[in-house]
Design an enzyme around this catalytic site. Sequence first.
Site, short mmCIF file in Angstrom:
data_model
loop_
_atom_site.label_atom_id
_atom_site.label_comp_id
_atom_site.label_asym_id
_atom_site.label_seq_id
_atom_site.Cartn_x
_atom_site.Cartn_y
_atom_site.Cartn_z
N ARG A 242 -11.94 1.21 13.95
CA ARG A 242 -11.55 2.14 12.88
C ARG A 242 -12.28 1.65 11.34
O ARG A 242 -12.83 2.36 10.66
CB ARG A 242 -10.00 2.17 12.43
CG ARG A 242 -9.59 2.73 11.27
CD ARG A 242 -8.01 2.72 11.09
NE ARG A 242 -7.56 1.16 10.71
CZ ARG A 242 -6.29 0.88 10.49
NH1 ARG A 242 -5.30 1.82 10.54
NH2 ARG A 242 -6.06 -0.37 10.13
N TYR B 228 15.13 30.50 6.98
CA TYR B 228 14.11 31.32 7.45
C TYR B 228 14.09 31.55 9.00
O TYR B 228 14.32 30.51 9.64
CB TYR B 228 12.87 30.65 7.05
CG TYR B 228 12.28 30.96 5.38
CD1 TYR B 228 12.18 31.96 5.05
CD2 TYR B 228 12.29 29.62 4.79
CE1 TYR B 228 11.76 32.15 3.66
CE2 TYR B 228 11.76 29.82 3.45
CZ TYR B 228 11.77 31.00 2.68
OH TYR B 228 11.23 31.07 1.52
N LYS C 141 0.83 -1.23 0.11
CA LYS C 141 0.00 -0.08 -0.06
C LYS C 141 0.82 1.30 -0.05
O LYS C 141 2.08 1.42 0.17
CB LYS C 141 -0.81 -0.10 1.20
CG LYS C 141 -0.18 -0.11 2.66
CD LYS C 141 -1.18 -0.07 3.77
CE LYS C 141 -0.34 0.04 5.10
NZ LYS C 141 -1.22 0.17 6.29
N ARG D 238 0.58 -10.63 6.99
CA ARG D 238 0.55 -9.46 6.25
C ARG D 238 1.93 -8.52 6.62
O ARG D 238 1.64 -7.25 7.01
CB ARG D 238 -0.59 -8.71 6.25
CG ARG D 238 -1.87 -9.41 5.97
CD ARG D 238 -3.12 -8.49 5.99
NE ARG D 238 -3.15 -7.47 7.23
CZ ARG D 238 -4.01 -7.66 8.31
NH1 ARG D 238 -4.64 -9.03 8.53
NH2 ARG D 238 -3.85 -6.96 9.34
N CYS E 222 13.29 24.32 4.18
CA CYS E 222 12.43 24.97 3.28
C CYS E 222 11.55 24.31 2.57
O CYS E 222 11.73 22.76 2.35
CB CYS E 222 13.49 25.91 2.54
SG CYS E 222 14.34 26.95 3.44
N ASP F 13 11.91 23.63 -0.68
CA ASP F 13 12.77 22.90 -1.79
C ASP F 13 14.04 22.67 -1.49
O ASP F 13 14.90 22.14 -2.13
CB ASP F 13 12.58 23.74 -2.93
CG ASP F 13 11.16 24.35 -3.16
OD1 ASP F 13 10.30 23.58 -3.67
OD2 ASP F 13 10.87 25.63 -3.19
N HIS G 112 -6.97 -6.30 12.28
CA HIS G 112 -5.79 -5.53 12.61
C HIS G 112 -5.55 -5.16 13.99
O HIS G 112 -6.41 -4.81 14.57
CB HIS G 112 -5.77 -4.17 11.81
CG HIS G 112 -4.32 -3.68 11.32
ND1 HIS G 112 -3.39 -4.32 10.91
CD2 HIS G 112 -3.86 -2.31 11.54
CE1 HIS G 112 -2.44 -3.67 10.85
NE2 HIS G 112 -2.56 -2.50 11.34
#
Length: 398
Positions: free
Chosen positions: A150, A284, A51, A238, A331, A333, A182
């Site tokens: 859940r 920053y 997944k 699993r 930051c 990027d 689960h």
Amino acid sequence: MASGKHAHSAEVFHTRGQYPSRAVISRAAFEHNLRKARELAGSAELMAVIKADAYGHGAVPVARWAIAAGVQWFGIAQLAEAIDVRREIGEGPHILALIAEPGALFAEAIELGIDLTVSSQAALDEIARAGARNGLAARVHLEIDTGMARGGVQLEEVASIAQSLAEYQEAGLVKVVGIWSHLACADEPDSPVTLEQVKKFEQARSLLAEAGVYPPMVHLAASAGLLWHPDTHYTMVRPGIMLYGLSPNPAVATARELGLEPVMQLEATVVSVRDVPAGTGVSYGHTAHTAAAAHLATVPLGYADGIPRSASNSAQVLVNGQRTAILGRVCMDQFVVEAPAAQPGDCVTLFGAAPQLPTADEWAEKSGTIGYEIVTRIGVRVPRCYTDLDDEPLENCD
């Protein structure tokens, strides 16, 4: 996968062009972890969980490696993911979609031979109608809510849905392949919650049997259950995170202590350097200042690529054989490190398998999260580079 200047000297291309970073994915490490999982599983069938694009590693390449190693079952979260993977890998292995929303593409999934999770009476009815339209029996696994709150059928609803399953199966609209749940606290080996969940799971199995429904695939254990709760192995397990070389709970046992090998190594290329005096504010907010004159290097990865902003001023990388911490804020990027003698083009390794490298779990600790999140959040701007067993190029690699 050594780190250092130009550790991967040839160009690595993303489908939309060249990018200054790469996630190197090791087939040898994946197959090593798969063997470890099989040893622990014993006679139980193994469902490889792929997944979230195989936890960020690439679902289709990983599935192909697993198939070549004999894996015949895959677990995928969302039905659309399962359909995409089936189209890529073709017929053969079983694929179970663990989640499906109302109105999902059930008819198409049934035609493609994808197993479907039944988590409510409404879902079962919708799946049966889709099977009727196709003239095909839908392969289903009943999910039981044993304590996650859940998803899945609650225990008091099992007797009713078991009767529906029996009727739909008799009518040829569904084939009950499995029952699953689960574990909420399997990564805490001594938690009493697991024992309580197993009791509820056994009660649900008994109620199915009373209705004449006997699913051959009984699965409860994910990686933590496989590692620390052998009584939960049943007929199928699993494993997910352990296949990618991370521990479900490093506080209990690290990946290295478990004999697992990290599958992903994350790298980028230094894009610029500068010499600055003592007291220079960095990035920053100037949350960091150089303590002395420093040689700084800029690394072209940021939170848009999945690098946690919470790793600012804490997580470490390896540059030219030396560890150094991120300096200042991460930051969107890029981020900055102090790295004496670093030059543009040098390789920076954020985490990987070699003993001198930081690990994804170390990054998780510095970022206040878990290793699962570190690898799964690596973004689409980071090309995945797949290496074969003998370190020769496989796909997108030098």
